[in-house]
Design a protein around this motif. Structure first.
Motif, PDB file in Angstrom:
ATOM      1  N   SER A 186       0.832  -1.202   0.000  1.00 12.09           N
ATOM      2  CA  SER A 186       0.000   0.000   0.000  1.00 12.09           C
ATOM      3  C   SER A 186       0.868   1.253   0.000  1.00 12.09           C
ATOM      4  N   GLY A 187       0.238   2.378  -0.308  1.00 14.89           N
ATOM      5  CA  GLY A 187       0.958   3.641  -0.397  1.00 14.89           C
ATOM      6  C   GLY A 187       1.497   4.138   0.923  1.00 14.89           C
ATOM      7  N   TYR A 188       0.944   3.621   2.035  1.00 18.79           N
ATOM      8  CA  TYR A 188       1.419   4.027   3.359  1.00 18.79           C
ATOM      9  C   TYR A 188       2.308   2.952   3.989  1.00 18.79           C
ATOM     10  N   GLY A 189       2.746   2.000   3.166  1.00 18.17           N
ATOM     11  CA  GLY A 189       3.640   0.961   3.660  1.00 18.17           C
ATOM     12  C   GLY A 189       5.078   1.443   3.676  1.00 18.17           C
ATOM     13  N   SER A 190       5.994   0.507   3.731  1.00 16.15           N
ATOM     14  CA  SER A 190       7.418   0.843   3.747  1.00 16.15           C
ATOM     15  C   SER A 190       8.175  -0.261   3.020  1.00 16.15           C
ATOM     16  N   ARG A 191       9.354   0.073   2.524  1.00 20.56           N
ATOM     17  CA  ARG A 191      10.173  -0.927   1.839  1.00 20.56           C
ATOM     18  C   ARG A 191      11.382  -1.266   2.704  1.00 20.56           C
ATOM     19  N   PRO A 192      11.367  -2.424   3.339  1.00 22.27           N
ATOM     20  CA  PRO A 192      12.477  -2.790   4.221  1.00 22.27           C
ATOM     21  C   PRO A 192      13.618  -3.449   3.469  1.00 22.27           C
ATOM     22  N   ARG A 193      14.732  -3.518   4.128  1.00 23.09           N
ATOM     23  CA  ARG A 193      15.854  -4.330   3.670  1.00 23.09           C
ATOM     24  C   ARG A 193      16.219  -5.267   4.818  1.00 23.09           C
ATOM     25  N   VAL A 194      15.877  -6.537   4.653  1.00 20.98           N
ATOM     26  CA  VAL A 194      16.113  -7.536   5.684  1.00 20.98           C
ATOM     27  C   VAL A 194      16.992  -8.626   5.096  1.00 20.98           C
ATOM     28  N   GLY A 195      18.046  -8.991   5.804  1.00 24.38           N
ATOM     29  CA  GLY A 195      18.921 -10.014   5.259  1.00 24.38           C
ATOM     30  C   GLY A 195      20.039 -10.386   6.195  1.00 24.38           C
ATOM     31  N   TRP A 196      20.911 -11.215   5.669  1.00 29.88           N
ATOM     32  CA  TRP A 196      22.057 -11.735   6.416  1.00 29.88           C
ATOM     33  C   TRP A 196      23.315 -11.075   5.893  1.00 29.88           C
ATOM     34  N   PHE A 197      24.117 -10.542   6.796  1.00 25.59           N
ATOM     35  CA  PHE A 197      25.378  -9.912   6.425  1.00 25.59           C
ATOM     36  C   PHE A 197      26.532 -10.872   6.712  1.00 25.59           C
ATOM     37  N   PRO A 198      27.311 -11.253   5.703  1.00 27.16           N
ATOM     38  CA  PRO A 198      28.521 -12.040   5.981  1.00 27.16           C
ATOM     39  C   PRO A 198      29.622 -11.177   6.583  1.00 27.16           C
ATOM     40  N   GLY A 199      29.536  -9.880   6.397  1.00 29.54           N
ATOM     41  CA  GLY A 199      30.504  -8.925   6.935  1.00 29.54           C
ATOM     42  C   GLY A 199      29.913  -7.534   6.833  1.00 29.54           C
ATOM     43  N   GLY A 327       4.949 -16.136  11.714  1.00 32.22           N
ATOM     44  CA  GLY A 327       4.004 -15.192  11.129  1.00 32.22           C
ATOM     45  C   GLY A 327       4.531 -14.512   9.882  1.00 32.22           C
ATOM     46  N   TYR A 328       5.766 -14.831   9.477  1.00 33.34           N
ATOM     47  CA  TYR A 328       6.377 -14.199   8.305  1.00 33.34           C
ATOM     48  C   TYR A 328       7.078 -15.250   7.448  1.00 33.34           C
ATOM     49  N   ILE A 329       7.050 -15.047   6.144  1.00 34.78           N
ATOM     50  CA  ILE A 329       7.889 -15.813   5.229  1.00 34.78           C
ATOM     51  C   ILE A 329       9.207 -15.059   5.111  1.00 34.78           C
ATOM     52  N   PRO A 330      10.311 -15.633   5.569  1.00 31.00           N
ATOM     53  CA  PRO A 330      11.572 -14.883   5.576  1.00 31.00           C
ATOM     54  C   PRO A 330      11.974 -14.420   4.185  1.00 31.00           C
ATOM     55  N   ALA A 331      12.654 -13.285   4.151  1.00 29.35           N
ATOM     56  CA  ALA A 331      13.197 -12.783   2.892  1.00 29.35           C
ATOM     57  C   ALA A 331      14.278 -13.727   2.383  1.00 29.35           C
ATOM     58  N   THR A 332      14.425 -13.790   1.076  1.00 33.43           N
ATOM     59  CA  THR A 332      15.446 -14.650   0.476  1.00 33.43           C
ATOM     60  C   THR A 332      16.835 -14.307   0.998  1.00 33.43           C
ATOM     61  N   MET A 333      17.100 -13.036   1.235  1.00 33.47           N
ATOM     62  CA  MET A 333      18.417 -12.607   1.701  1.00 33.47           C
ATOM     63  C   MET A 333      18.706 -13.003   3.148  1.00 33.47           C
ATOM     64  N   GLN A 334      17.714 -13.578   3.853  1.00 36.36           N
ATOM     65  CA  GLN A 334      17.939 -14.007   5.230  1.00 36.36           C
ATOM     66  C   GLN A 334      18.670 -15.336   5.316  1.00 36.36           C
ATOM     67  N   GLN A 335      18.710 -16.093   4.244  1.00 36.00           N
ATOM     68  CA  GLN A 335      19.357 -17.397   4.286  1.00 36.00           C
ATOM     69  C   GLN A 335      20.860 -17.236   4.147  1.00 36.00           C
ATOM     70  N   PRO A 336      21.646 -17.606   5.164  1.00 29.67           N
ATOM     71  CA  PRO A 336      23.102 -17.416   5.075  1.00 29.67           C
ATOM     72  C   PRO A 336      23.750 -18.462   4.184  1.00 29.67           C
ATOM     73  N   ASP A 337      24.944 -18.165   3.727  1.00 36.16           N
ATOM     74  CA  ASP A 337      25.712 -19.124   2.938  1.00 36.16           C
ATOM     75  C   ASP A 337      26.258 -20.215   3.847  1.00 36.16           C
ATOM     76  N   ASP A 338      26.435 -21.401   3.295  1.00 35.84           N
ATOM     77  CA  ASP A 338      26.944 -22.522   4.086  1.00 35.84           C
ATOM     78  C   ASP A 338      28.352 -22.262   4.595  1.00 35.84           C
ATOM     79  N   SER A 339      29.106 -21.432   3.878  1.00 36.05           N
ATOM     80  CA  SER A 339      30.495 -21.183   4.254  1.00 36.05           C
ATOM     81  C   SER A 339      30.638 -20.169   5.379  1.00 36.05           C
ATOM     82  N   MET A 340      29.546 -19.512   5.746  1.00 40.43           N
ATOM     83  CA  MET A 340      29.647 -18.452   6.751  1.00 40.43           C
ATOM     84  C   MET A 340      29.888 -19.034   8.147  1.00 40.43           C
TER      85      MET A 340
END
Length: 521
Positions: A186-199, A327-340
Motif C-alpha cells: 500500500s501507499g502508506y507501507g514501507s520498503r524494508p531491507r532484511v537479510g544476512w550480512f557475511p561482513g 508469522g512471516y515468510i523470511p526474505a530470500t536474503m535471510q538465508q546465510p551461505d553454508d560457508s559463513m
C-alpha cells in the motif's frame, strides 16, 4: 553529468579517497575496495545498495556472466548494451540533466511531448534533500532544503532514494497523486531491507547479495510470478504519461522501478526538480500488496503482503518473529551461505506514515557460530531455540504488564485497595516511568538467547533472563518511587503497597523462579 563516464561518486578506499563513475564504483564494490561513500546518507544506503545489486544482476544475466568481480569496462559496456536493448541508443538514460524532456534522463521518465511536459510538470524542489523521501513532521526533526543545489552526487542519491522507496504522499501537480512504488504494501507501507550480512563492508554485502539474486532468479521466473526473462529492466526509458500502468508480465524480475514523474533541469545555472502527479501507479500490482518477489522483503503470512514496519520499529518481538519465521515468510536474503561462520542479521527501513515518515529504523544483530548452526541446522535445535525465544519474549511481557505496571499504578494512586488503570493522566505517567525498563531489556534479549544453546534445561536457560528482567524492573520501580508526585500522608503506604504488588505478581506469575522466604514480604 553522465554516470557512465563522469566521476560523480566520492569513495573512500583502502588506498585513500577517489572519485568514480558508476562502472568504476561497481568494479570497486565487486573487488571489496570500498570503505564508504562519502556523500551517501544512512537512510539512502539501502535504496542505493538495492539499485546497484539489481543493475549488476541484470547486466550479468544479459551478458551470461555470474561473478560480480568485473572490470569497469565490463560494467560500462554491459550497461550500454542493456540500455540500447531497452530502446535508448545513447547515454541520456544515465545522464542526470537532459534538456529535452521527451528523452529519458537518469531515473526520470520522458514526457510524451514538450507540450505535455509544460502542461503537467511544475517546480517541485530546489535542493536534493527537498526531493528526497525523508519528510519530517512540521520540518522539525531534520531541516529540509539545506543541501547545496549544485551537488550532483546529492541529487543522484536523492533521486534513487525517492524512486526506490517512496510511498503515497498527497496530490501532485497536473491533477494526479504523488504515488508510491510497487514493492510496498500500500501507499502508506514501507520498503524494508532484511537479510544476512557475511561482513559489515559494503563490497562484501554487494558481492554476496548479487550472487543470491542470480540464484533466486529462476524462482521469480516461475509461477506464481508473471515475469518474463526478456522483460523490461530500466523502467524510466519509455515515456510515461501517468495514466497507464506497466503490467508485471512485461517486466524482468530485476526491474528497477520509478514511482514518480520527476525531471531535473538547469534553471539559471541551478538544478531544479519539476514534478507531476499521476492518475495511477507506474506498476499495476496493487492487488499483490507488495508481494513481488523482492528478495530483501519478508512477507506477512496473515495478509500475504510485504512487511510493513510499525512506528515502534524493529522491537525484539518483531525481530524474533522475522528471524524464526513466526508469522512471516523470511526474505530470500535471510538465508546465510553454508560457508559463513557467524554473521549478522540486519533489518532496516524508513518507516512511513500518512503524509510523513516515522523515522529510520535499523537493527543489526551479531549471531555467533553456535546459534547460527541452531538456526539453520537440524530441525530439533531450531525448534527448541524458537520455543525459548518465545518464552523469553513472554517473560519480558509478563514482567512489564503483570508486575511492573500494576505496581506503578498503585504507587501513583497512593496505594489503594484496588488500582484503576483507565485514568488517562496516570496512564501517561506510568508509560513514561516504565520506559527505562523497556529500553534496557530490548538490547539484551538476543545476547541472552544465544547463551541458551549450551543449557539443555529450559527452566535453567530462562532463569538468568528472569533474574535480569527482575533486576531491571526493580530498579525502574525504585527510580519511580523517588520521583513520583505523592500526597504526603499516603507516601509510605504507596511505596509499601507498590513493592507488595510487585513481589506478589512475581510470585504468582513466576513461581518456578521466585523462592519465598520469611525475610520477604
Amino acid at each position: 553529468m553522465n554516470l557512465l563516464t563522469d566521476p560523480i561518486f566520492r569513495v573512500r578506499t583502502p588506498d585513500g579517497p577517489v572519485t568514480a563513475c558508476l562502472p568504476e564504483l561497481l568494479a570497486l564494490l565487486g573487488h571489496d575496495r570500498v570503505d564508504s561513500l562519502t556523500g551517501l546518507q544512512r537512510h539512502q544506503e539501502d535504496a542505493f545498495h538495492i539499485f546497484c545489486c539489481y543493475l549488476a544482476g541484470a547486466v550479468l544475466v544479459r551478458t551470461g556472466e555470474s561473478s560480480p568481480q568485473q572490470t569497469a569496462d565490463f560494467w560500462r559496456e554491459g550497461i550500454r548494451q542493456l540500455t540500447q536493448a531497452e530502446g535508448c541508443a545513447d547515454d541520456s538514460a544515465w545522464t542526470l540533466l537532459v534538456d529535452d524532456p521527451t528523452k529519458p534522463a537518469f531515473m526520470q521518465s520522458p514526457a510524451s511531448s514538450r507540450a505535455v511536459f509544460e502542461r503537467d510538470y511544475k517546480p517541485d524542489a530546489t535542493t536534493p534533500d527537498a526531493l528526497d523521501v525523508l519528510v519530517t513532521s512540521k520540518n522539525h526533526d531534520k531541516k529540509m532544503s539545506r543541501a547545496m543545489t549544485g551537488n550532483f552526487e546529492a541529487w543522484l542519491f536523492a533521486l534513487i532514494s525517492l524512486q526506490t522507496t517512496v510511498g503515497l504522499l498527497g496530490r501532485g501537480s497536473g491533477g494526479g497523486m504523488n504515488r508510491g512504488i510497487g514493492r510496498m504494501n500500500s501507499g502508506y507501507g514501507s520498503r524494508p531491507r532484511v537479510g544476512w550480512f557475511p561482513g559489515m563492508r559494503v563490497g562484501v554485502q554487494f558481492a554476496r547479495d548479487v550472487s543470491v539474486l542470480l540464484c533466486h532468479r529462476q524462482v521469480l521466473l516461475e509461477a506464481p510470478y508473471p515475469y518474463a526473462s526478456t522483460g523490461r529492466i530500466l523502467l524510466w526509458i519509455p515515456p510515461w504519461d501517468g495514466a497507464r500502468s506497466q503490467a508485471l508480465d512485461s517486466l524482468d524480475p530485476f526491474f528497477i522501478e520509478v514511482a514518480r514523474r520527476v525531471r531535473l533541469l538547469s534553471v539559471d545555472s541551478r538544478i531544479q526538480a519539476f514534478a507531476s502527479g499521476s492518475a495511477t501507479n507506474f506498476i499495476a500490482a496493487d492487488q499483490l500488496k507488495g508481494n513481488l518477489g523482492d528478495p530483501w522483503t519478508p512477507i506477512t503470512q496473515r495478509t500475504n503482503g510485504a512487511l510493513t514496519v510499525p512506528e515502534s520499529g524493529f522491537t525484539p518481538e518483531l525481530l524474533r518473529n522475522l528471524i524464526f519465521g513466526d508469522g512471516y515468510i523470511p526474505a530470500t536474503m535471510q538465508q546465510p551461505d553454508d560457508s559463513m561462520v557467524g554473521g549478522w542479521f540486519s533489518a532496516s527501513v524508513l518507516v512511513r506514515g500518512q503524509g510523513k515518515t516515522d523515522g529510520f529504523q535499523n537493527a543489526v544483530l551479531r549471531v555467533p557460530d553456535k546459534p547460527r548452526l541452531a538456526l539453520f541446522g537440524c530441525r530439533q535445535s531450531r525448534d527448541r531455540l524458537t520455543s525459548l525465544s518465545k518464552k523469553g519474549i513472554d517473560t519480558a511481557s509478563a514482567m512489564h504488564y503483570k508486575a511492573l505496571r500494576p505496581a506503578l499504578f498503585s504507587l501513583l494512586e497512593g496505594g489503594p485497595e484496588s488500582i484503576v488503570v483507565d485514568k488517562a493522566e496516570i496512564a501517561k505517567w506510568v508509560d513514561s516511568a516504565v520506559k527505562p525498563f523497556v529500553l534496557n531489556w530490548n538490547p539484551r534479549y538476543f545476547d541472552w538467547l544465544w547463551t541458551t544453546i549450551d543449557i539443555p534445561n529450559d527452566t535453567e536457560a530462562l532463569r538468568p533472563w528472569f533474574d535480569e528482567l527482575r533486576q531491571l524492573a526493580q530498579e525502574t520501580l525504585n527510580r519511580a518511587t523517588e520521583r513520583t508526585p505523592q500526597r504526603h500522608g499516603r507516601s509510605y503506604r504507596a511505596k509499601i503497597k507498590a513493592q507488595g504488588i510487585f513481589f506478589g505478581s512475581l510470585k504468582k506469575n513466576f513461581p518456578q523462579f521466585v523462592e519465598v522466604t520469611h525475610d520477604q514480604p
